[in-house]
Design an enzyme around this catalytic site. Structure first.
Site, PDB file in Angstrom:
ATOM      1  N   VAL A   1       5.684 -14.092 -24.031  1.00 50.94           N
ATOM      2  CA  VAL A   1       6.503 -13.752 -22.876  1.00 50.94           C
ATOM      3  C   VAL A   1       7.002 -15.048 -22.239  1.00 50.94           C
ATOM      4  CG1 VAL A   1       4.582 -13.602 -21.211  1.00 50.94           C
ATOM      5  CG2 VAL A   1       6.686 -12.318 -20.789  1.00 50.94           C
ATOM      6  N   GLU A   2       8.262 -15.077 -21.869  1.00 50.06           N
ATOM      7  CA  GLU A   2       8.854 -16.250 -21.225  1.00 50.06           C
ATOM      8  C   GLU A   2       8.402 -16.248 -19.766  1.00 50.06           C
ATOM      9  OE1 GLU A   2      11.025 -18.638 -18.944  1.00 50.06           O
ATOM     10  OE2 GLU A   2      11.716 -16.552 -18.878  1.00 50.06           O
ATOM     11  N   SER A   3       7.881 -17.381 -19.283  1.00 52.50           N
ATOM     12  CA  SER A   3       7.194 -17.421 -17.990  1.00 52.50           C
ATOM     13  C   SER A   3       8.104 -17.142 -16.786  1.00 52.50           C
ATOM     14  CB  SER A   3       6.475 -18.755 -17.799  1.00 52.50           C
ATOM     15  OG  SER A   3       7.384 -19.833 -17.778  1.00 52.50           O
TER      16      SER A   3
ATOM     17  N   HIS B   1      -3.809  -0.285  -6.312  1.00 56.24           N
ATOM     18  CA  HIS B   1      -4.233  -1.456  -7.090  1.00 56.24           C
ATOM     19  C   HIS B   1      -4.340  -1.130  -8.575  1.00 56.24           C
ATOM     20  CE1 HIS B   1      -4.912  -3.029  -3.191  1.00 56.24           C
ATOM     21  NE2 HIS B   1      -6.230  -2.882  -3.111  1.00 56.24           N
ATOM     22  N   GLU B   2      -4.904   0.036  -8.865  1.00 56.19           N
ATOM     23  CA  GLU B   2      -5.094   0.446 -10.259  1.00 56.19           C
ATOM     24  C   GLU B   2      -3.756   0.599 -10.973  1.00 56.19           C
ATOM     25  OE1 GLU B   2      -8.530   1.916  -7.739  1.00 56.19           O
ATOM     26  OE2 GLU B   2      -6.348   1.882  -7.528  1.00 56.19           O
TER      27      GLU B   2
ATOM     28  N   CYS C   1       0.853  -1.177   0.000  1.00 49.86           N
ATOM     29  CA  CYS C   1       0.000   0.000   0.000  1.00 49.86           C
ATOM     30  C   CYS C   1       0.897   1.238   0.000  1.00 49.86           C
ATOM     31  CB  CYS C   1      -0.906   0.002   1.225  1.00 49.86           C
ATOM     32  SG  CYS C   1      -1.837   1.539   1.431  1.00 49.86           S
TER      33      CYS C   1
ATOM     34  N   ASP D   1      -0.499  -5.731   0.195  1.00 46.56           N
ATOM     35  CA  ASP D   1      -1.769  -5.942  -0.502  1.00 46.56           C
ATOM     36  C   ASP D   1      -1.637  -7.240  -1.292  1.00 46.56           C
ATOM     37  OD1 ASP D   1      -3.238  -3.625   0.225  1.00 46.56           O
ATOM     38  OD2 ASP D   1      -2.140  -2.440  -1.240  1.00 46.56           O
TER      39      ASP D   1
END
Length: 150
Positions: A70-72, A89-90, A48, A55
């Site tokens: 994308v390589e994991s 969060h946004e 936060c 969070d």
């Protein structure tokens, strides 16, 4: 774009910040085929920006690959770098989606951030790059809305 993986098969430290994280992209093994890739990160954490408290979220990232995927392992390291990142969060949800979209250049991408309650209110954040391509199968993201203990 160099598609030689930096992390795959190597020992890699967790980046200190999302900005320091390097995402690896490799050639799409099914280039020219419309299909969906899904990553689920049910234990995503950040901080936060006001209280510094952790969070927690369940992230679901769906994308229709273009020339690369994308390589994991690099994605896991990137997501893990948010553990010490202070962001709303946004900011976290949309920032992850936009970075992947800007760097990987998929045909389409969406991210769902299903955040656990902060101050008694769950906050869910959704972003997509555009309308999905015609004919792309879009399964439900499969994350139930927050119900609490009841």
């Amino acid at each position: 774009m160099d598609t030689t993986p930096l992390h795959l098969g190597q020992t890699s430290a967790l980046p200190a910040t999302p900005e320091e994280a390097v995402l690896d992209y490799v050639p799409n093994p099914r280039a020219g085929t419309l299909y969906l890739v899904r990553f689920a990160a049910p234990e995503f954490t950040s901080l936060c920006p006001v209280t510094g408290q952790p969070d927690f979220a369940h992230l679901v990232i769906d994308y229709a690959p273009g020339d690369t995927i994308v390589e994991s392992k690099s994605l896991k390291l990137f997501l893990g770098s948010f553990r010490n990142h202070a962001g709303f969060h946004e900011d976290c949800t949309v920032g992850i989606g936009q970075r992947l979209f800007d760097e990987m250049k998929p045909k389409w991408l969406r991210i769902g951030g299903y955040w656990y309650p902060r101050g008694g209110i769950p906050i869910d954040v959704f972003w997509q790059s555009s309308a999905p391509p015609e004919g792309l199968w879009l399964p439900d993201q499969g994350v139930a809305g927050y119900r609490g203990r009841g």
